[in-house]
Design a protein around this motif. Structure first.
Motif, PDB file in Angstrom:
ATOM      1  N   VAL A 181       0.843  -1.200   0.000  1.00 40.28           N
ATOM      2  CA  VAL A 181       0.000   0.000   0.000  1.00 40.28           C
ATOM      3  C   VAL A 181       0.876   1.247   0.000  1.00 40.28           C
ATOM      4  N   ALA A 182       1.990   1.196   0.704  1.00 42.00           N
ATOM      5  CA  ALA A 182       2.897   2.351   0.747  1.00 42.00           C
ATOM      6  C   ALA A 182       3.448   2.665  -0.637  1.00 42.00           C
ATOM      7  N   GLU A 183       3.780   1.649  -1.409  1.00 40.61           N
ATOM      8  CA  GLU A 183       4.303   1.882  -2.758  1.00 40.61           C
ATOM      9  C   GLU A 183       3.224   2.462  -3.667  1.00 40.61           C
ATOM     10  N   ILE A 184       1.993   2.008  -3.492  1.00 41.46           N
ATOM     11  CA  ILE A 184       0.905   2.595  -4.283  1.00 41.46           C
ATOM     12  C   ILE A 184       0.721   4.054  -3.912  1.00 41.46           C
ATOM     13  N   ALA A 185       0.787   4.377  -2.624  1.00 41.67           N
ATOM     14  CA  ALA A 185       0.644   5.770  -2.181  1.00 41.67           C
ATOM     15  C   ALA A 185       1.739   6.663  -2.753  1.00 41.67           C
ATOM     16  N   ARG A 186       2.935   6.101  -2.940  1.00 36.38           N
ATOM     17  CA  ARG A 186       4.049   6.861  -3.508  1.00 36.38           C
ATOM     18  C   ARG A 186       3.947   6.949  -5.026  1.00 36.38           C
ATOM     19  N   GLY A 187       3.344   5.913  -5.635  1.00 36.32           N
ATOM     20  CA  GLY A 187       3.318   5.845  -7.095  1.00 36.32           C
ATOM     21  C   GLY A 187       4.610   5.338  -7.679  1.00 36.32           C
ATOM     22  N   ALA A 188       5.406   4.650  -6.869  1.00 34.44           N
ATOM     23  CA  ALA A 188       6.704   4.142  -7.320  1.00 34.44           C
ATOM     24  C   ALA A 188       7.183   3.068  -6.344  1.00 34.44           C
ATOM     25  N   PRO A 189       7.983   2.109  -6.821  1.00 40.82           N
ATOM     26  CA  PRO A 189       8.479   1.052  -5.941  1.00 40.82           C
ATOM     27  C   PRO A 189       9.473   1.569  -4.909  1.00 40.82           C
ATOM     28  N   LEU A 190       9.499   0.919  -3.758  1.00 40.91           N
ATOM     29  CA  LEU A 190      10.489   1.164  -2.716  1.00 40.91           C
ATOM     30  C   LEU A 190      11.699   0.265  -2.935  1.00 40.91           C
ATOM     31  N   TRP A 200      13.925  13.659  -5.933  1.00 37.72           N
ATOM     32  CA  TRP A 200      13.934  12.203  -5.911  1.00 37.72           C
ATOM     33  C   TRP A 200      15.044  11.700  -6.825  1.00 37.72           C
ATOM     34  N   PHE A 201      15.390  10.422  -6.642  1.00 37.57           N
ATOM     35  CA  PHE A 201      16.374   9.781  -7.506  1.00 37.57           C
ATOM     36  C   PHE A 201      16.012   8.306  -7.653  1.00 37.57           C
ATOM     37  N   VAL A 202      16.582   7.666  -8.665  1.00 37.46           N
ATOM     38  CA  VAL A 202      16.271   6.272  -8.983  1.00 37.46           C
ATOM     39  C   VAL A 202      17.506   5.414  -8.746  1.00 37.46           C
ATOM     40  N   ARG A 203      17.296   4.294  -8.070  1.00 38.88           N
ATOM     41  CA  ARG A 203      18.370   3.313  -7.883  1.00 38.88           C
ATOM     42  C   ARG A 203      17.786   1.917  -8.104  1.00 38.88           C
ATOM     43  N   ASP A 204      18.277   1.223  -9.118  1.00 36.70           N
ATOM     44  CA  ASP A 204      17.786  -0.119  -9.451  1.00 36.70           C
ATOM     45  C   ASP A 204      16.262  -0.130  -9.625  1.00 36.70           C
ATOM     46  N   ARG A 205      15.780   0.891 -10.298  1.00 33.50           N
ATOM     47  CA  ARG A 205      14.357   1.052 -10.636  1.00 33.50           C
ATOM     48  C   ARG A 205      13.465   1.332  -9.436  1.00 33.50           C
ATOM     49  N   ALA A 206      14.031   1.449  -8.259  1.00 32.05           N
ATOM     50  CA  ALA A 206      13.278   1.943  -7.105  1.00 32.05           C
ATOM     51  C   ALA A 206      13.468   3.454  -7.032  1.00 32.05           C
ATOM     52  N   VAL A 207      12.454   4.173  -6.525  1.00 38.97           N
ATOM     53  CA  VAL A 207      12.498   5.634  -6.448  1.00 38.97           C
ATOM     54  C   VAL A 207      12.601   6.039  -4.984  1.00 38.97           C
ATOM     55  N   LEU A 208      13.556   6.904  -4.695  1.00 37.86           N
ATOM     56  CA  LEU A 208      13.767   7.363  -3.319  1.00 37.86           C
ATOM     57  C   LEU A 208      13.743   8.882  -3.277  1.00 37.86           C
ATOM     58  N   PRO A 209      13.330   9.449  -2.123  1.00 40.96           N
ATOM     59  CA  PRO A 209      13.317  10.909  -2.002  1.00 40.96           C
ATOM     60  C   PRO A 209      14.726  11.464  -1.887  1.00 40.96           C
ATOM     61  N   GLY A 210      14.920  12.673  -2.411  1.00 36.40           N
ATOM     62  CA  GLY A 210      16.205  13.346  -2.278  1.00 36.40           C
ATOM     63  C   GLY A 210      16.260  14.164  -1.002  1.00 36.40           C
ATOM     64  N   THR A 211      16.957  15.248  -1.068  1.00 33.95           N
ATOM     65  CA  THR A 211      17.153  16.069   0.132  1.00 33.95           C
ATOM     66  C   THR A 211      15.861  16.695   0.629  1.00 33.95           C
ATOM     67  N   ARG A 212      14.854  16.787  -0.204  1.00 31.62           N
ATOM     68  CA  ARG A 212      13.589  17.396   0.223  1.00 31.62           C
ATOM     69  C   ARG A 212      12.766  16.447   1.099  1.00 31.62           C
ATOM     70  N   GLY A 213      13.088  15.161   1.073  1.00 33.02           N
ATOM     71  CA  GLY A 213      12.505  14.239   2.044  1.00 33.02           C
ATOM     72  C   GLY A 213      11.175  13.617   1.693  1.00 33.02           C
ATOM     73  N   ALA A 214      10.578  13.930   0.562  1.00 29.42           N
ATOM     74  CA  ALA A 214       9.290  13.336   0.202  1.00 29.42           C
ATOM     75  C   ALA A 214       9.169  13.273  -1.313  1.00 29.42           C
ATOM     76  N   GLN A 248      23.815  11.355   0.029  1.00 24.18           N
ATOM     77  CA  GLN A 248      23.093  12.605  -0.190  1.00 24.18           C
ATOM     78  C   GLN A 248      22.776  12.750  -1.677  1.00 24.18           C
ATOM     79  N   HIS A 249      21.520  13.066  -1.960  1.00 22.75           N
ATOM     80  CA  HIS A 249      21.098  13.253  -3.350  1.00 22.75           C
ATOM     81  C   HIS A 249      20.292  14.536  -3.445  1.00 22.75           C
ATOM     82  N   ASP A 250      20.801  15.463  -4.232  1.00 24.04           N
ATOM     83  CA  ASP A 250      20.088  16.723  -4.419  1.00 24.04           C
ATOM     84  C   ASP A 250      18.811  16.489  -5.226  1.00 24.04           C
ATOM     85  N   GLY A 251      17.860  17.376  -5.052  1.00 25.32           N
ATOM     86  CA  GLY A 251      16.625  17.308  -5.812  1.00 25.32           C
ATOM     87  C   GLY A 251      15.523  16.600  -5.052  1.00 25.32           C
TER      88      GLY A 251
END
Length: 679
Positions: free
Chosen positions: A54-63, A81-95, A76-79
């Motif tokens: 459910v969390a991944e659906i709420a994000r609209g992207a895989p964890l 969001w960023f992608v690693r191995d097709r998973a999407v993670l938040p950048g410095t903005r945190g969401a 540290q990743h500016d911006g």
């Protein structure tokens, strides 16, 4: 470009539609539906419903996995969001952009994940469902009344299957969600005795709370609209007796329409299984944008549904024989709208109409009486539908190329079954198939549809060639189409050691093409190998599931024909006997079924084509001294030859195939005489 695509909502005016629209935007990319509203575009994923959270659906992207998340925590990743191995993670903005909060997600249930996916799917598929409703409403019988139920069923099922084929990952997830929701919302309705009803009830006991007559369809969904809201609703109303309450009581057993929907769902689910009749594969449209392409034999699936309907008590009243009743119910022309009336509809509704009308025509081609198909009513219906394409669509719309090929194949098949196969039929199929190839190369037809169209064209062209139609470069065109098919499905059909198990059903037709090249030992070897390693094992699995011997028997006797033809070419007697034994064994497996006993066969095209392939295999076995019972095999071969002779007399002068089959019969008679059979 798919024909009935999911549509990601943009601006929403109604407050009640805001949350479902947000869910739709999150679900779409997770199940292979690209959209401009996707903040992570061009990325899309093909997610496993059982694995996604459910969390991944709420994000609209895989964890990421927990291990990967731990490794990335210190980086540290500016911006945003960023992608690693097709998973999407938040950048410095945190969401991540527009993430849906847990409180909103938890409003949906009883199973949150299933409810959210089903709600989102109904939003995404809403425009396609509305298009189907509009299209089906325009289909009328020739006298202006409603379509006969069996024709309506064929029309609806054809459009429903196309909705699945256009976005199989999304629909597959929605079907799973539907099962979960229905199980969760279907509480037992046991009545209480008066004494028990007067007593206090514990919170979780049956009868403690009055049953909900209709839970909120948005937060407590149980239906997939293009199936339940259209198909079940219409078919449940067929033949209902007057005088019942207008509102169905809670817990009413499933009606006929519900059973048809469940049967269609079972067919759709089975298509995604290994060795199924369809071929689905995950591919990339552009780098990072994964989706599922689907090659689906829709007419065969619709036929199963139509035949299931015909078998239901009372569905085809007034007839004693279900097969005859079904053929008669389909052999009824229907009315097409005026071109201006169709052209005034939105594009999806126009496409849905053509798909629905073509769905009926294709079932006519499969099930209506051959004499009706060869008559003027069917030809006129096909011509009118073809003319409608040119007046209601742009020339480059994918539904035009799709439908023109299918209609050309229908006319060609009708003429061929009547013994009137002609070069003009082959020419029309070739022109239409080339147009489909051109549309595929231009990206106007998606790979799954293109693969299906190429197979449809190859089947008919191969049949025309077997019926005696020569010239026009049919053999060269078939090789070109099969090569394009291999490229389209991203499988090497020509590598001897390649794994073809996922395409076993489709490769029957490729092996049949190779096996028809009687003077090419290399093609015949490849055909025998494909039949033995992929086609027959795949159709054996299909038989074990359905207990319908016909597909397996057809593969076996075509394999026997190819092996026997190869044995005739070989100069090494030991190798020739090896292939002749294999051919004989395959044919004996077919003849062991009562359906293929000579006395059960009729002088029609399909039975005659079996007979003209079976007789040479039996005679070859006798000639090489490997027959188990030479006298019985000679007598059976004679019965097969007499069947073909009867068919040829009934279709005398009907087309170019007549002389070719007549020559084959004369050759068989000569071989029978050489074996001492007087006839």
């Amino acid at each position: 470009m798919v024909l009935l695509p999911a549509v990601v909502p943009q601006l929403v005016e109604k407050r009640s539609e805001l949350v479902p629209a947000r869910l739709a935007r999150k679900v779409a990319p997770l199940f292979g539906v690209p959209a401009e509203q996707n903040p992570f575009r061009p990325l899309t994923w093909v997610c496993d419903f059982t694995a996604i959270t459910v969390a991944e659906i709420a994000r609209g992207a895989p964890l990421p996995t927990r291990a990967a998340a731990a490794e990335l925590r210190e980086e540290q990743h500016d911006g945003g969001w960023f992608v690693r191995d097709r998973a999407v993670l938040p950048g410095t903005r945190g969401a991540l952009p527009n993430e849906i909060v847990a409180a909103t997600m938890n409003r949906f249930g009883p199973d949150t994940k299933a409810a959210v996916v089903l709600t989102a799917a109904n939003v995404l598929l809403g425009p396609a469902a509305d298009a189907v409703r509009t299209a089906l409403g325009m289909l009328r019988s020739a006298d202006g009344r409603e379509l006969p139920p069996v024709q309506w069923l064929a029309a609806w099922a054809a459009t429903a299957i196309e909705i699945y084929r256009s976005q199989p990952a999304l629909v597959s997830a929605a079907l799973t969600a539907r099962v979960i929701q229905r199980a969760s919302l279907s509480a037992p309705r046991f009545p209480l005795s008066p004494a028990v009803a007067a007593q206090a009830r514990a919170r979780c006991e049956i009868g403690a709370v009055a049953a909900e007559r209709g839970p909120d369809p948005v937060t407590r969904p149980r239906d997939l609209d293009f199936l339940d809201g259209i198909g079940a609703a219409r078919l449940n109303a067929v033949g209902v007796l007057p005088g019942a309450d207008a509102e169905e009581p809670a817990g009413l057993p499933a009606g006929l329409g519900d059973r048809m929907v469940e049967r269609l769902i079972a067919l759709l689910v089975e298509m995604g299984a290994p060795g199924g009749v369809a071929h689905l594969w995950v591919t990339e449209r552009i780098p990072g944008q994964e989706l599922v392409s689907a090659m689906v034999p829709s007419s065969g699936l619709v036929r199963e549904l139509v035949e299931a309907w015909a078998a239901e008590p009372g569905s085809l009243p007034g007839r004693d024989e279900p097969g005859d009743a079904l053929a008669g119910a389909l052999a009824v022309p229907f009315r097409l709208p005026r071109p201006a009336e169709l052209a005034a509809l939105p594009l999806l509704a126009r496409r849905a109409f053509v798909l629905a009308a073509t769905g009926i025509v294709r079932q006519m081609g499969l099930l209506a009486p051959p004499e009706w198909l060869a008559g003027p009513q069917f030809a006129e219906l096909v011509r009118e539908l073809s003319d409608l394409l040119g007046r209601a669509f742009e020339a480059d719309d994918p539904v035009v190329a799709d439908t023109r090929l299918r209609l050309a194949v229908q006319l060609s098949g009708a003429q061929r079954h009547a013994g009137r196969a002609a070069a003009g039929s082959a020419r029309a199929v070739l022109v239409a198939a080339d147009a489909c190839l051109e549309a595929g190369e231009a990206g106007r037809i998606d790979p799954g549809l293109l693969a299906d169209l190429l197979v449809v064209a190859c089947i008919e062209l191969n049949a025309l060639r077997s019926a005696g139609v020569r010239g026009l470069g049919i053999g060269t065109a078939l090789r070109r189409y099969w090569a394009a098919f291999a490229e389209t499905v991203e499988v090497d059909l020509f590598a001897p050691d390649a794994d073809h198990s996922g395409l076993s059903f489709q490769l029957h037709n490729y092996a049949a093409f190779l096996g028809a090249n009687k003077d090419n030992a290399e093609d015949l070897r490849a055909a025998v190998r494909l039949f033995a390693t992929a086609v027959i094992p795949g159709r054996t699995r299909l038989y074990n599931r359905d207990r319908d011997i016909r597909p397996l028997a057809r593969s076996r006797y075509l394999a026997a024909d190819a092996a026997s033809s190869l044995a005739s070419l070989l100069t090494d007697r030991a190798e020739a006997e090896q292939f002749a034994r294999r051919a004989y064994a395959w044919l004996q497996q077919v003849l062991a079924d009562p359906l293929y006993q000579p006395h059960r066969l009729r002088p029609v095209l399909s039975d005659s084509m079996f007979a003209v392939r079976a007789a040479p295999v039996l005679l070859q076995a006798v000639e090489l001294g490997i027959a188990e019972n030479p006298a019985a095999d000679i007598a059976r071969a004679d019965e097969f030859v007499r069947l073909v002779e009867t068919w040829l007399k009934e279709t005398a002068g009907g087309g170019p195939g007549y002389s070719g089959h007549q020559f084959a019969v004369l050759e068989l008679r000569t071989r029978l005489a050489a074996l001492g059979f007087a006839g």
